[in-house]
Design an enzyme around this catalytic site. Structure first.
Site, PDB file in Angstrom:
ATOM      1  N   GLU A  12      -5.783  -0.842   3.050  1.00 14.63           N
ATOM      2  CA  GLU A  12      -5.662  -0.207   2.031  1.00 14.63           C
ATOM      3  C   GLU A  12      -6.549   0.494   1.721  1.00 14.63           C
ATOM      4  OE1 GLU A  12      -3.123   1.487   0.090  1.00 14.63           O
ATOM      5  OE2 GLU A  12      -4.960   2.587  -0.440  1.00 14.63           O
TER       6      GLU A  12
ATOM      7  N   GLU B 234      10.329   0.150   0.867  1.00 16.18           N
ATOM      8  CA  GLU B 234      10.147  -0.636  -0.251  1.00 16.18           C
ATOM      9  C   GLU B 234      10.263   0.082  -1.853  1.00 16.18           C
ATOM     10  OE1 GLU B 234       5.638   0.741  -0.975  1.00 16.18           O
ATOM     11  OE2 GLU B 234       6.110   2.935   0.001  1.00 16.18           O
TER      12      GLU B 234
HETATM   13  C1  NOJ Z   1       1.962   1.269  -0.302  1.00 16.74           C
HETATM   14  C2  NOJ Z   1       2.654   1.086   0.803  1.00 16.74           C
HETATM   15  O1  NOJ Z   1       3.382   1.524   0.955  1.00 16.74           O
HETATM   16  C3  NOJ Z   1       3.281  -0.588   0.890  1.00 16.74           C
HETATM   17  O2  NOJ Z   1       3.255  -0.623   1.907  1.00 16.74           O
HETATM   18  C4  NOJ Z   1       1.896  -1.297   0.597  1.00 16.74           C
HETATM   19  O3  NOJ Z   1       2.420  -2.445   0.002  1.00 16.74           O
HETATM   20  C5  NOJ Z   1       1.219  -0.861  -1.031  1.00 16.74           C
HETATM   21  N1  NOJ Z   1       0.644   0.749  -1.025  1.00 16.74           N
HETATM   22  C6  NOJ Z   1      -0.443  -1.627  -1.207  1.00 16.74           C
HETATM   23  O4  NOJ Z   1      -1.176  -1.051  -0.020  1.00 16.74           O
HETATM   24 CA    CA Z   2       4.297   4.276   0.339  1.00 16.51          CA
END
Ligand code: NOJ
Ligand code: CA
Length: 687
Positions: free
Chosen positions: A397, A490
């Protein structure tokens, strides 16, 4: 591969007087392109005689040199034909046919700048691609203020759209006539999108999907987006004309070009059958062949992950909360689960120092991508994973700090190699650093390319999140396996609009036109208050539909997103996810209508196995499935995972039935899909 000699070298050398009109048809004559170099340069397109694009402007506005390039003197025109059959490293089909006629117009702009520009058109039986090329010339550097490309549509088409936005593509799709598009109002309904840069009420993103009153399906997007910003479209509601709108950089310029240079292809895919839009390979065909010579290390795969725990509040990414998910023991539990159920990898989010401070600060150097939290024993876990025959999947990330990521990339990928990892999920949550850049600007497009190239140097496969929507670059960089770049699973946990039952019937016609999506299907537990009782969010599908998504949402990289304890309650249904292939010999789009339903059958590569996925929107539906895609004279056993009779996404999402049936090429089955439901079938030849 074979490029035929010039079919015709067309005249007009240095001709200045009078209009110059060109017309070429696609290989079988279905599609016709007309180009006119009169007062301005325009193109138009028809399909079986019906208008797809009415005469539309081409050209540029430049900031350096200051010039408007819309009036041209023709230097020469060439037409060629091309055909090849090529083999992707992985994909929906084993081989791809690439056949088109090309028209290449070499032009000199009539402004005082006098720039040379070539416009290249490729006409396929499933649509048109065109792009601009600036050859090497005395004026070496150009700054683009705006691309003038237009797409004049023939009417007020039904349109599947999301707001034009320089930073986010994670919107829910809207379905309206062109005349009812209001992108600002739609974006305002989306409080769960953290970073937005909405362009205006009339701006939409590509891939843009439309259906005309006379039954044409039209998709507008781009191919091979490299060294240039992404294109959005501005709609003129009086004329139904779309005009290119490029994503600006921090000071408002659109693109910096160093000649020779070229733009991405602008693509128009058209058919009178919705199924043919989904089987089009036009975007892939317009991309360059693989830049990677040795690709045997690139492997389609399925994985589970230390991921949904954080999204549903069971654990956290950060250590300081006292419920850190990525601790050694918890990760071992996932590795055990993966090994037991045949998954290749386990994604671990929150393994590295920095999550206390990662979101919303616009800080430069939150993460270094190499320092694990003290409760995460990378060495021990690597040994454990190796012993189980599973790999850890890395998570980078960046919290939007792309520049910081570039600083650390070599060390970060070397760490992966040292610990036997070959897959990374990247992420760009937040505002981009360098400051003022947008997720889809030219600087970031260059960044995404630098990342996949660097990853390839270390034999690392990439799934990127919050990155630009794909444009078929997985042909050129087959280690760029998937991107999120749209509203994925998500959002099932998002309080506002979430994921509606129709969303997954629209994604294949929009976001997936450019390439695979890391959607992360496979949720088996639907009330998301398991760990925090105050949560009211619910997943809006049936369980059988979650299985079907492994077939209908193509990706060479598929996650089983739910928690091991939720799968353990439905191990019979998990079997479908364990079995389903991720690399395909062949794909048949059996029926499709954007916003309503989709049924797909795929044959696994190197196996005599087929998988079928059928999904519907919020309406229930009867599927009359003919198994005529199977080989004649062979006997198969099908395992049908279907919605139970009482299933319904609102009231009984977890009600499913699993049935075994003998089938042959002649079998026809009537299957009921529940409201918000689906059906998944695995089919194996009987020995
Ligand atoms: C957004 C991403 O789409 C998700 O999959 C991830 O868990 C979070 N950011 C944290 O990096
Ligand atoms: Ca995302």
């Amino acid at each position: 591969m074979q490029r035929s000699p010039l079919v015709a070298l067309v005249f007009f050398l240095f001709q200045t007087a009078g209009a110059q009109n060109f017309s070429i048809t696609s290989p079988t004559g279905l599609i016709r392109l007309e180009v006119s170099n009169a007062t301005t340069l325009t193109y138009s397109l028809t399909y079986k005689g019906k208008s797809v694009i009415a005469p539309s402007r081409l050209g540029f506005r430049l900031n350096k040199p200051v010039a408007t390039l819309t009036q041209f003197t023709l230097l020469r025109a060439d037409t060629t034909t091309f055909e090849e059959t090529w083999t992707p490293v992985w994909g929906e089909v084993r081989t791809i046919r690439n056949q088109y006629k090309e028209l290449r117009l070499s032009l000199k702009d009539q402004s005082p700048a006098g720039l040379q520009l070539t416009v290249v058109f490729r006409v396929f039986d499933d649509g048109l691609g065109f792009r601009y090329e600036f050859p090497a010339q005395a004026t070496k550097y150009l700054i683009v203020a705006e691309e003038q490309t237009q797409f004049a549509l023939s009417g007020d088409h039904k349109t599947f759209w999301i707001p034009g936005d320089y930073d986010s593509n994670e919107y829910l799709y809207n379905t309206t006539p062109l005349s009812a598009i209001d992108a600002v109002a739609a974006a305002n309904k989306e409080p769960d999108i953290a970073v937005k840069a909405v362009i205006g009420p009339d701006a939409v993103q590509t891939p843009l999907m439309m259906k005309t009153a006379d039954g044409l399906y039209i998709n507008i997007h781009e191919a091979a987006l490299l060294k240039y910003p992404a294109m959005h479209l501005m709609l003129d509601k009086k004329t139904f004309t779309l005009t290119a709108h490029l994503v600006p950089d921090a000071v408002g310029n659109k693109a910096y070009l160093e000649n020779p240079s070229r733009t991405p292809w602008r693509t128009i895919i058209v058919s009178d059958k919705a199924t043919e839009i989904l089987s089009s390979k036009l975007i892939l065909n317009l991309n360059e062949p693989s830049a990677l010579k040795e690709t045997s290390w690139i492997k389609p795969q399925k994985f589970v992950g230390m991921w949904w725990e954080m999204h549903v509040g069971k654990a956290t990414w950060e250590l300081s909360s006292g419920k850190h998910g990525a601790n050694t023991n918890n990760v071992k539990r996932y590795l055990d689960f993966a090994a037991q159920h045949g998954f290749d990898g386990v994604l671990i989010e929150g393994w590295n120092v920095g999550w206390e401070d990662w979101f919303g600060n616009w800080k430069e150097d939150v993460f270094d991508f190499i320092t694990p939290y003290p409760d995460y024993d990378l060495k021990e876990l690597t040994a454990y994973a190796n012993q189980k025959g599973v790999r850890l999947i890395m998570h980078h990330e960046t919290s939007g700090s792309a520049f910081n990521y570039e600083r650390w990339m070599d060390k970060a990928f070397q760490l992966m190699v040292d610990y036997n990892m070959n897959m990374v999920k990247t992420g760009y949550v937040g505002k981009i650093i360098p400051r003022g850049e947008h997720h889809d600007s030219q600087w970031m497009i260059n960044h995404y390319e630098r990342v996949v190239k660097k990853a390839a140097d270390y034999k690392v496969m990439v799934a990127s999140h919050e990155s630009v929507r794909p444009t078929g670059l997985h042909r050129t960089y087959p280690n760029w396996m998937a991107s999120e770049a749209a509203r994925g699973s998500e959002f099932n946990n998002a309080p506002a609009l979430g994921i509606t039952p129709e969303h997954t019937t629209i994604l294949p016609f929009t976001r997936l036109m450019g390439g695979p999506m890391d959607f992360t299907p496979g949720l088996f537990h639907f009330k998301l208050n398991q760990f925090e009782p105050t949560r009211t969010t619910e997943v809006r599908t049936t369980l059988a539909k979650q299985l079907a998504l492994y077939v209908t949402l193509y990706s060479p990289l598929q996650m089983a997103a739910d928690l091991p304890e939720n799968y353990e309650k439905h191990l019979d249904a998990l079997q479908f996810i364990s079995d389903v292939a991720v690399d395909w010999e062949d794909t048949k789009i059996l029926e499709a209508e954007p916003g309503d339903y989709l049924t797909v059958a795929r044959k696994a590569k190197n196996k005599n196995e087929w998988y079928v996925g059928a999904i519907t929107d919020e309406n229930k539906r009867t599927l009359n499935l003919a198994f005529d895609f199977l080989d004649a004279g062979k006997k198969y056993e099908a395992i049908v995972y279907r919605d139970a009779d009482e299933a319904d996404w609102k009231t009984q999402p977890e009600a499913y039935v699993i049935e075994k049936k003998p089938v042959t090429k002649k079998t026809k089955l009537k299957l009921n899909l529940a409201a918000g439901g689906g059906c998944a079938i695995s089919i194996r030849e009987k020995q």
